[in-house]
Design an enzyme around this catalytic site. Structure first.
Site, short mmCIF file in Angstrom:
data_model
loop_
_atom_site.label_atom_id
_atom_site.label_comp_id
_atom_site.label_asym_id
_atom_site.label_seq_id
_atom_site.Cartn_x
_atom_site.Cartn_y
_atom_site.Cartn_z
N ARG A 172 0.86 -1.18 0.00
CA ARG A 172 0.00 0.00 0.00
C ARG A 172 0.90 1.23 0.00
O ARG A 172 2.11 1.13 0.19
CB ARG A 172 -0.95 -0.03 1.20
CG ARG A 172 -0.26 -0.55 2.47
CD ARG A 172 -0.83 0.01 3.69
NE ARG A 172 -0.69 1.44 3.68
CZ ARG A 172 0.45 2.07 3.89
NH1 ARG A 172 1.56 1.43 4.15
NH2 ARG A 172 0.50 3.39 3.84
N GLY A 173 0.27 2.41 -0.19
CA GLY A 173 1.06 3.63 -0.33
C GLY A 173 1.32 3.85 -1.82
O GLY A 173 1.74 2.93 -2.53
N ALA A 174 1.06 5.08 -2.27
CA ALA A 174 1.07 5.35 -3.71
C ALA A 174 2.36 4.91 -4.43
O ALA A 174 2.29 4.19 -5.43
CB ALA A 174 0.79 6.84 -3.95
N ARG A 226 -6.74 -0.12 -7.70
CA ARG A 226 -7.02 0.99 -6.76
C ARG A 226 -7.14 2.27 -7.57
O ARG A 226 -6.23 2.62 -8.33
CB ARG A 226 -5.91 1.09 -5.69
CG ARG A 226 -5.92 -0.12 -4.75
CD ARG A 226 -5.20 0.14 -3.45
NE ARG A 226 -5.95 1.01 -2.56
CZ ARG A 226 -5.45 1.47 -1.41
NH1 ARG A 226 -4.22 1.15 -1.03
NH2 ARG A 226 -6.18 2.24 -0.63
N GLN A 230 -3.06 2.89 9.62
CA GLN A 230 -1.70 2.96 9.07
C GLN A 230 -0.74 3.65 10.04
O GLN A 230 0.47 3.53 9.90
CB GLN A 230 -1.72 3.71 7.74
CG GLN A 230 -2.27 2.91 6.58
CD GLN A 230 -3.75 3.13 6.38
OE1 GLN A 230 -4.47 3.51 7.30
NE2 GLN A 230 -4.25 2.90 5.17
N ASP A 280 -1.56 10.73 -2.34
CA ASP A 280 -1.83 9.70 -3.35
C ASP A 280 -1.99 10.30 -4.74
O ASP A 280 -1.84 9.61 -5.74
CB ASP A 280 -3.09 8.92 -2.98
CG ASP A 280 -2.81 8.08 -1.76
OD1 ASP A 280 -2.91 8.63 -0.64
OD2 ASP A 280 -2.43 6.91 -1.92
N ASN A 308 -5.14 12.75 -0.17
CA ASN A 308 -4.40 11.82 0.71
C ASN A 308 -5.41 11.07 1.57
O ASN A 308 -6.63 11.28 1.46
CB ASN A 308 -3.38 12.59 1.56
CG ASN A 308 -2.42 11.68 2.28
OD1 ASN A 308 -1.87 10.74 1.70
ND2 ASN A 308 -2.21 11.91 3.58
N LYS A 309 -4.90 10.22 2.41
CA LYS A 309 -5.73 9.37 3.27
C LYS A 309 -6.83 10.17 3.98
O LYS A 309 -6.60 11.29 4.44
CB LYS A 309 -4.81 8.69 4.28
CG LYS A 309 -5.46 7.74 5.26
CD LYS A 309 -6.31 6.69 4.61
CE LYS A 309 -5.59 5.87 3.57
NZ LYS A 309 -6.51 5.03 2.75
O1 MRU Z 1 -4.73 3.34 1.55
P1 MRU Z 1 -3.25 3.49 1.63
O2 MRU Z 1 -2.66 2.96 2.90
O3 MRU Z 1 -2.55 2.96 0.39
O4 MRU Z 1 -3.03 5.06 1.64
C1 MRU Z 1 -1.72 5.57 1.73
C2 MRU Z 1 -1.68 7.03 1.88
O5 MRU Z 1 -2.67 7.70 1.90
C3 MRU Z 1 -0.32 7.66 1.91
O6 MRU Z 1 -0.33 8.81 2.71
C4 MRU Z 1 0.08 8.06 0.49
O7 MRU Z 1 -0.03 6.97 -0.38
C5 MRU Z 1 1.46 8.57 0.42
S1 MRU Z 1 2.65 7.27 0.60
C6 MRU Z 1 4.18 7.90 0.44
#
Ligand code: MRU
Length: 364
Positions: A53-55, A90, A203, A243, A253-254
């Protein structure tokens, strides 16, 4: 970064086994498990179900997925089908499409018999670039932390707040929001990090696990605590990841990031977003209207996973039987609430003009 003294990336190619290995993030912070991804379906599930996970890591995983598929079927149709299959996993993190586009554009120009090797080399290149990009983000963010530290009594920590996990687990290494923290730690600047829990997937527990492994002082706080801490002067700056950032500087973002930005704005706390340029969607200008927000399964809200008193990891229900859950996974922070964007090329204001000056080759 290190886990129990051993250096890891979040994804790597295992030359001995001839497969791609990932840290399976579903089990962290309670169990550290490494799994191999062995079919295209597994790559898709790993992204969709958040084993990774994470962009930036989602993008790198997709590139390795394309490479694996090219080793099995390198024909033209396979490139397009793999692109579509993985791109659907996603919808919000733009790095997924960025990596797949980069693979497709390169692979369709070369003959099928050369594609397997070229795709694997490209996946390695994307992964290595991500590491270097995040290292640079860290050095640029370090300058911000140094300035804050310079205004403090010697020995007083710089107090940062972060949301979600934009750490090394969310990238290939270093992280985006955490990279300045790791660089500050290496420079001997005392730090304290307030880590938002980040319901529903928590997270923040991943961020706490990372920071704890590197000896960075931190506290795990509920998502609603940030405004109170800012009102009482206990936060010097907020640093989050993203993201998808629009060409005009809106930041997706999240879920919950927007509320932190509002609280930061109301309390005069600087709000920074750390991002690799691969997270900028140059085709989108209005984040609220144009960025698709992933709606995830309600079970993630009605249930919570954690470690029980007997040490096993369990999933328990928190809401009443039959109560429906709503689960928008991201939100958009308008550029007016963002103090600065920390990129691999430097820090700029969140505006179309500043982003175009920083990345002239991409701006429309
Ligand atoms: O749903 P996730 O855990 O993939 O979401 C991740 C985030 O929102 C992070 O803040 C974002 O991807 C930046 S990661 C460097």
């Amino acid at each position: 970064m290190k886990v129990d003294g051993t250096q890891y990336r979040s994804i790597w190619f295992d030359h001995d086994a001839n497969d791609v290995k990932i840290i399976d993030q579903r089990w962290l912070p309670h169990e550290f498990k490494i799994v191999a991804l062995e079919s295209l379906e597994e790559f898709a599930v790993a992204i969709q179900e958040m084993w990774v996970r994470g962009a930036p890591l989602i993008g790198a995983t997709a590139a390795y997925g394309m490479a694996m598929q090219m080793a099995r079927d390198p024909n033209d149709r396979s490139i397009d089908e793999t692109w579509s299959y993985l791109e659907k996993t996603r919808p919000t993190a733009i790095n997924l499409r960025w990596a797949l586009n980069r693979c497709r554009d390169a692979l369709c120009k070369i003959p099928p018999e050369s594609r397997a090797e070229a795709a694997l080399n490209l996946a390695h290149e994307i992964a290595d670039e991500d590491v270097e990009t995040n290292r640079r983000i860290g050095l640029n963010g370090l300058e911000i932390i140094k300035k804050i530290a310079a205004g403090k009594t010697a020995g007083d920590p710089v107090r940062l707040l972060t949301h979600c996990n934009a750490g090394w687990l969310a990238t290939v290494d270093w992280g985006t929001a955490t990279s300045p923290m790791y660089h500050a730690q290496e420079s001997g600047i005392p730090l304290h990090v307030w880590v938002d829990e980040t319901r529903p997937r928590n997270q923040g527990a991943l961020t706490s696990w990372e920071l704890g492994s590197h000896g960075i002082s931190h506290k795990y706080i509920v998502d609603n605590a940030g405004g109170h801490l800012m009102q009482h002067g206990l936060v010097d700056a907020v640093i989050v990841g993203t993201d998808r950032t629009t060409a005009s500087g809106d930041v997706c973002n999240k879920i919950g990031t927007y509320l932190k930005a509002l609280a930061a704005h109301d309390n005069g706390v600087p709000f920074y977003v750390a991002l690799p340029s691969s997270t900028i969607d140059w085709t989108v200008h209005n984040g609220v209207d144009e960025i698709p927000i992933e709606e995830r399964n309600e079970d993630e809200v009605t249930h919570i996973m954690g470690k029980t008193d007997n040490g096993s990891v369990a999933n328990i229900q928190v809401s009443p039987d039959g109560t429906p859950g709503g689960n928008p996974a991201f939100d958009v922070t308008p550029r007016r609430l963002v103090t600065g964007l920390i990129t691999e090329r430097g820090v700029c204001e969140a505006s179309a003009e500043a982003l175009a000056r920083m990345f002239p080759e991409n701006a429309n």
